[in-house]
Design a protein around this motif. Structure first.
Motif, short mmCIF file in Angstrom:
data_model
loop_
_atom_site.label_atom_id
_atom_site.label_comp_id
_atom_site.label_asym_id
_atom_site.label_seq_id
_atom_site.Cartn_x
_atom_site.Cartn_y
_atom_site.Cartn_z
N LEU A 67 0.83 -1.21 0.00
CA LEU A 67 0.00 0.00 0.00
C LEU A 67 0.86 1.26 0.00
O LEU A 67 0.57 2.23 -0.71
CB LEU A 67 -0.92 0.00 1.22
N LYS A 68 1.95 1.21 0.81
CA LYS A 68 2.85 2.37 0.84
C LYS A 68 3.47 2.61 -0.54
O LYS A 68 3.57 3.75 -0.99
CB LYS A 68 3.94 2.15 1.89
N ASP A 69 3.89 1.50 -1.16
CA ASP A 69 4.49 1.63 -2.49
C ASP A 69 3.48 2.19 -3.49
O ASP A 69 3.82 3.04 -4.33
CB ASP A 69 4.99 0.26 -2.97
N LYS A 70 2.23 1.69 -3.40
CA LYS A 70 1.20 2.18 -4.30
C LYS A 70 0.91 3.66 -4.05
O LYS A 70 0.74 4.44 -4.99
CB LYS A 70 -0.08 1.37 -4.12
N LYS A 127 3.66 10.13 -6.84
CA LYS A 127 4.58 10.55 -7.90
C LYS A 127 3.83 10.81 -9.20
O LYS A 127 4.10 11.80 -9.89
CB LYS A 127 5.64 9.46 -8.12
N GLU A 128 2.89 9.92 -9.50
CA GLU A 128 2.11 10.09 -10.72
C GLU A 128 1.27 11.37 -10.65
O GLU A 128 1.17 12.11 -11.62
CB GLU A 128 1.20 8.88 -10.94
N ILE A 129 0.69 11.62 -9.47
CA ILE A 129 -0.10 12.84 -9.29
C ILE A 129 0.78 14.07 -9.44
O ILE A 129 0.40 15.07 -10.07
CB ILE A 129 -0.80 12.83 -7.92
N SER A 130 1.98 13.98 -8.84
CA SER A 130 2.92 15.11 -8.94
C SER A 130 3.32 15.35 -10.39
O SER A 130 3.37 16.51 -10.84
CB SER A 130 4.16 14.82 -8.09
#
Length: 328
Positions: A252-255, A261-264
């Motif tokens: 979950l943390k990795d996701k 990162k994807e949002i950023s």
């Protein structure tokens, strides 16, 4: 190779599912009325025995092709039980010599009973020439005398014998599966079975030996083994659950990190696109103004040209003519 692995995985899953479903059905049947024993007429008992035969055959190194696979499996079971039971018996006799501890004596009686069941099964198959496999009769006899989980644990504890006779992918050599099976089998120590094919009087030459009485008197010793197995199972399950939880949390943390990162990145791309859009708006506005200015200039030129054309076409407005008239 991948197809073979898929088939192994499918067979393993099917065996474990059948084991759990048949065991649950037998337990549910027994819980309805604890005074009524489970008989051979119970369909789930046949399914359970067949599943246990399948588990014992799964991954077995069938090197002796002269005999059927299930018979070869039985040779492994009987030899392993005899070897370990005799070793336990010798150890317990040494303890009895140095101590009058009744617990050791009763443990010896249990070991004798276990060994007698194995001998009985072998003799039964040879003398009666029955079609039923020795493995199945052994399972039924052990259930009747409520020692199946104890004998199963003896097999599981002989790591060397398992390694010599089973592939590394076998259920019996998979730690998680073998521990779970051992833990579930303990429930049969409290269920009564009455299977007609298995008589209760196994040791006919020993009139003082009454299996039911021995198991009643030594229930504490059996519980000691059961509790030990359950404790190991519980500890292992807790570790498994903790590992699963840790993996799930880390996943979950990795996701979340990946999503952040994807949002950023999306926000950065959005910001860049907005800047490009703003730049396009400014460019369009500048072009609009330039076009308006050019249109105004063009209109002014057209107006001047129109005025000059009107002057040339109207003589009354010619100043040269007026001067000539004044001179006359």
């Amino acid at each position: 190779m991948s197809t073979e692995k898929e088939l192994i995985t499918q067979e393993r899953t099917q065996l474990l599912n059948n084991f759990r479903s048949s065991l649950d059905a037998i337990v549910q049947k027994a819980s309805q009325d604890s005074k009524v024993p489970i008989t051979e007429e119970e369909p789930q008992l046949e399914k359970f025995c067949s599943t246990m035969e399948g588990i014992l055959q799964f991954g077995f190194k069938h090197e002796n092709k002269d005999i059927p696979l299930l018979e070869d499996v039985w040779n492994f079971i009987s030899s392993t039980l005899k070897k370990n039971s005799l070793e336990d018996l010798d150890n317990e006799q040494q303890n009895i010599k140095t101590s009058n501890d009744s617990i050791n004596m009763k443990k010896q009686e249990i070991t004798r009973n276990m060994l007698s069941i194995v001998d009985y099964v072998s003799n039964y198959c040879k003398e009666e020439n029955e079609i039923i496999s020795s493995v199945k009769i052994w399972i039924q006899a052990s259930l009747v005398h409520q020692v199946f989980s104890l004998q199963w644990q003896i097999l599981m504890n002989d790591v060397k014998a398992l390694k010599d006779n089973y592939q590394d992918w076998a259920i019996l050599r998979t730690l998680d599966d073998s521990i779970l099976i051992s833990g579930f089998l303990n429930v049969f120590d409290t269920i009564n079975f009455n299977i007609n094919i298995i008589p209760f009087e196994i040791l006919e030459d020993d009139e003082s030996f009454i299996p039911q009485k021995i198991f009643t008197d030594t229930m504490g010793n059996i519980r000691e083994t059961i509790n030990s197995t359950l404790q190991r199972t519980s500890v292992h399950l807790q570790k498994l659950q903790q590992n699963i939880n840790d993996r799930n949390i880390q996943s979950l943390k990795d996701k979340i990190t990946k999503n952040e990162k994807e949002i950023s990145q999306l926000q950065e791309e959005k910001q860049k696109m907005q800047q490009e859009i703003n730049a396009l708006h400014l460019t369009l506005e500048a072009e609009r103004r330039l076009r308006q200015h050019l249109e105004n200039e063009l209109e002014s030129i057209h107006q001047k040209a129109k005025n000059n054309s009107n002057i040339n076409n109207n003589p009354s407005n010619d100043p040269t003519k007026d001067n000539k008239e004044e001179e006359k």
